[in-house]
Design a protein around this motif. Structure first.
Motif, PDB file in Angstrom:
ATOM      1  N   MET A  81       0.825  -1.200   0.000  1.00 56.97           N
ATOM      2  CA  MET A  81       0.000   0.000   0.000  1.00 56.97           C
ATOM      3  C   MET A  81       0.869   1.263   0.000  1.00 56.97           C
ATOM      4  N   ARG A  82       1.977   1.203   0.734  1.00 60.78           N
ATOM      5  CA  ARG A  82       2.866   2.362   0.798  1.00 60.78           C
ATOM      6  C   ARG A  82       3.404   2.696  -0.591  1.00 60.78           C
ATOM      7  N   LYS A  83       3.779   1.665  -1.348  1.00 57.54           N
ATOM      8  CA  LYS A  83       4.314   1.861  -2.694  1.00 57.54           C
ATOM      9  C   LYS A  83       3.258   2.466  -3.616  1.00 57.54           C
ATOM     10  N   GLU A  84       2.027   1.970  -3.516  1.00 58.42           N
ATOM     11  CA  GLU A  84       0.926   2.495  -4.332  1.00 58.42           C
ATOM     12  C   GLU A  84       0.661   3.963  -4.000  1.00 58.42           C
ATOM     13  N   PHE A  85       0.668   4.278  -2.716  1.00 62.67           N
ATOM     14  CA  PHE A  85       0.424   5.659  -2.311  1.00 62.67           C
ATOM     15  C   PHE A  85       1.553   6.568  -2.810  1.00 62.67           C
ATOM     16  N   ASP A  86       2.779   6.082  -2.751  1.00 66.29           N
ATOM     17  CA  ASP A  86       3.923   6.848  -3.243  1.00 66.29           C
ATOM     18  C   ASP A  86       3.761   7.136  -4.727  1.00 66.29           C
ATOM     19  N   GLN A  87       3.395   6.140  -5.506  1.00 67.88           N
ATOM     20  CA  GLN A  87       3.182   6.331  -6.943  1.00 67.88           C
ATOM     21  C   GLN A  87       2.054   7.327  -7.194  1.00 67.88           C
ATOM     22  N   PHE A  88       0.966   7.169  -6.458  1.00 67.44           N
ATOM     23  CA  PHE A  88      -0.180   8.062  -6.613  1.00 67.44           C
ATOM     24  C   PHE A  88       0.200   9.517  -6.337  1.00 67.44           C
ATOM     25  N   THR A  89       0.904   9.757  -5.214  1.00 63.68           N
ATOM     26  CA  THR A  89       1.241  11.143  -4.867  1.00 63.68           C
ATOM     27  C   THR A  89       2.219  11.741  -5.861  1.00 63.68           C
ATOM     28  N   ARG A  90       3.195  10.970  -6.295  1.00 69.13           N
ATOM     29  CA  ARG A  90       4.157  11.494  -7.276  1.00 69.13           C
ATOM     30  C   ARG A  90       3.454  11.876  -8.580  1.00 69.13           C
ATOM     31  N   GLN A  91       2.572  11.008  -9.036  1.00 66.41           N
ATOM     32  CA  GLN A  91       1.828  11.300 -10.269  1.00 66.41           C
ATOM     33  C   GLN A  91       0.950  12.530 -10.083  1.00 66.41           C
ATOM     34  N   TYR A  92       0.287  12.603  -8.954  1.00 65.43           N
ATOM     35  CA  TYR A  92      -0.587  13.744  -8.653  1.00 65.43           C
ATOM     36  C   TYR A  92       0.209  15.048  -8.668  1.00 65.43           C
ATOM     37  N   PHE A  93       1.343  15.075  -7.977  1.00 67.61           N
ATOM     38  CA  PHE A  93       2.148  16.291  -7.906  1.00 67.61           C
ATOM     39  C   PHE A  93       2.639  16.710  -9.289  1.00 67.61           C
ATOM     40  N   LYS A  94       3.012  15.759 -10.118  1.00 67.70           N
ATOM     41  CA  LYS A  94       3.534  16.088 -11.443  1.00 67.70           C
ATOM     42  C   LYS A  94       2.443  16.594 -12.388  1.00 67.70           C
ATOM     43  N   GLN A  95       1.215  16.117 -12.219  1.00 63.42           N
ATOM     44  CA  GLN A  95       0.129  16.481 -13.129  1.00 63.42           C
ATOM     45  C   GLN A  95      -0.703  17.665 -12.662  1.00 63.42           C
ATOM     46  N   ARG A  96      -0.623  18.000 -11.429  1.00 61.99           N
ATOM     47  CA  ARG A  96      -1.483  19.048 -10.862  1.00 61.99           C
ATOM     48  C   ARG A  96      -0.983  20.419 -11.299  1.00 61.99           C
ATOM     49  N   THR A  97      -1.669  21.026 -12.262  1.00 63.09           N
ATOM     50  CA  THR A  97      -1.222  22.309 -12.809  1.00 63.09           C
ATOM     51  C   THR A  97      -1.457  23.470 -11.847  1.00 63.09           C
ATOM     52  N   THR A  98      -2.373  23.309 -10.914  1.00 61.73           N
ATOM     53  CA  THR A  98      -2.674  24.392  -9.971  1.00 61.73           C
ATOM     54  C   THR A  98      -1.997  24.191  -8.621  1.00 61.73           C
ATOM     55  N   LEU A  99      -1.016  23.320  -8.576  1.00 63.21           N
ATOM     56  CA  LEU A  99      -0.316  23.041  -7.324  1.00 63.21           C
ATOM     57  C   LEU A  99       0.423  24.293  -6.845  1.00 63.21           C
ATOM     58  N   ALA A 100       0.108  24.733  -5.646  1.00 67.64           N
ATOM     59  CA  ALA A 100       0.751  25.929  -5.100  1.00 67.64           C
ATOM     60  C   ALA A 100       1.983  25.549  -4.268  1.00 67.64           C
ATOM     61  N   MET A 101       1.896  24.465  -3.508  1.00 71.94           N
ATOM     62  CA  MET A 101       2.994  24.100  -2.628  1.00 71.94           C
ATOM     63  C   MET A 101       2.755  22.685  -2.099  1.00 71.94           C
ATOM     64  N   VAL A 102       3.821  21.935  -1.949  1.00 67.42           N
ATOM     65  CA  VAL A 102       3.781  20.646  -1.275  1.00 67.42           C
ATOM     66  C   VAL A 102       4.368  20.871   0.114  1.00 67.42           C
ATOM     67  N   LEU A 103       3.673  20.402   1.124  1.00 64.39           N
ATOM     68  CA  LEU A 103       4.189  20.461   2.482  1.00 64.39           C
ATOM     69  C   LEU A 103       4.719  19.069   2.826  1.00 64.39           C
ATOM     70  N   LEU A 104       6.022  18.955   2.916  1.00 65.26           N
ATOM     71  CA  LEU A 104       6.670  17.686   3.237  1.00 65.26           C
ATOM     72  C   LEU A 104       6.777  17.585   4.755  1.00 65.26           C
ATOM     73  N   LEU A 105       6.058  16.643   5.350  1.00 57.26           N
ATOM     74  CA  LEU A 105       6.051  16.462   6.797  1.00 57.26           C
ATOM     75  C   LEU A 105       7.209  15.553   7.192  1.00 57.26           C
ATOM     76  N   VAL A 106       8.042  16.032   8.103  1.00 59.86           N
ATOM     77  CA  VAL A 106       9.222  15.293   8.539  1.00 59.86           C
ATOM     78  C   VAL A 106       9.224  15.224  10.063  1.00 59.86           C
ATOM     79  N   ASP A 107       9.315  14.018  10.587  1.00 62.18           N
ATOM     80  CA  ASP A 107       9.360  13.788  12.032  1.00 62.18           C
ATOM     81  C   ASP A 107      10.730  14.230  12.553  1.00 62.18           C
ATOM     82  N   CYS A 108      10.762  15.306  13.326  1.00 64.96           N
ATOM     83  CA  CYS A 108      12.054  15.806  13.827  1.00 64.96           C
ATOM     84  C   CYS A 108      12.400  15.266  15.209  1.00 64.96           C
ATOM     85  N   SER A 109      11.612  14.303  15.693  1.00 62.04           N
ATOM     86  CA  SER A 109      11.965  13.670  16.967  1.00 62.04           C
ATOM     87  C   SER A 109      12.983  12.552  16.757  1.00 62.04           C
TER      88      SER A 109
END
Length: 135
Positions: free
Chosen positions: A1-29
């Motif tokens: 499922m993780r791999k499928e979600f990764d593929q989905f998000t990458r495709q979405y980000f590349k195709q989304r013409t109105t994308l303003a910003m991606v917020l990359l969440l990183v665990d800093c703990s």
């Protein structure tokens, strides 16, 4: 499922013409994770606008350094290992304490304002040639 979600998000980000910003969440703990660094590198390689939201600043796992050390290490890794010339904008947050909440809300609100202004400019530019044809 993780791999499928990764593929989905990458495709979405590349195709989304109105994308303003991606917020990359990183665990800093925890120390920087390769998966987060690699995703940041991919976003940069694709020319996608992104900012880093460091999460869980209130958490500290036993034997782990404070979040400031992990944030600095992540930024350093972007510069040294991932080839970034500049570190993208970032915020540090904590859901438990509310740290960074207002800054994050303000940031998202500013993105909306910038996006709406860009849309207005685009509409004016598309309308301009049509108006000039009628002259």
């Amino acid at each position: 499922m993780r791999k499928e979600f990764d593929q989905f998000t990458r495709q979405y980000f590349k195709q989304r013409t109105t994308l303003a910003m991606v917020l990359l969440l990183v665990d800093c703990s925890i120390p920087p994770q390769d998966v987060d660094l690699e995703y940041a590198a991919w976003l940069g390689q694709q020319g996608l606008p992104f900012s880093i939201v460091f999460t869980k600043a209130d958490k500290r796992k036993k034997g782990q350094p404070r979040y400031q050390v992990n944030v600095a290490a992540f930024k350093q890794a972007l510069l040294e290992k991932q080839g970034f010339s500049l570190v993208p904008p970032s915020l540090v947050t904590s859901a438990s304490s509310g740290m960074g909440k207002q800054q994050l809300l303000n940031f998202v609100a500013s993105l909306r304002v910038m996006y709406e202004q860009q849309q207005k400019r685009s509409k004016r530019q598309r309308a301009k040639p049509a108006a000039e044809e009628g002259d």
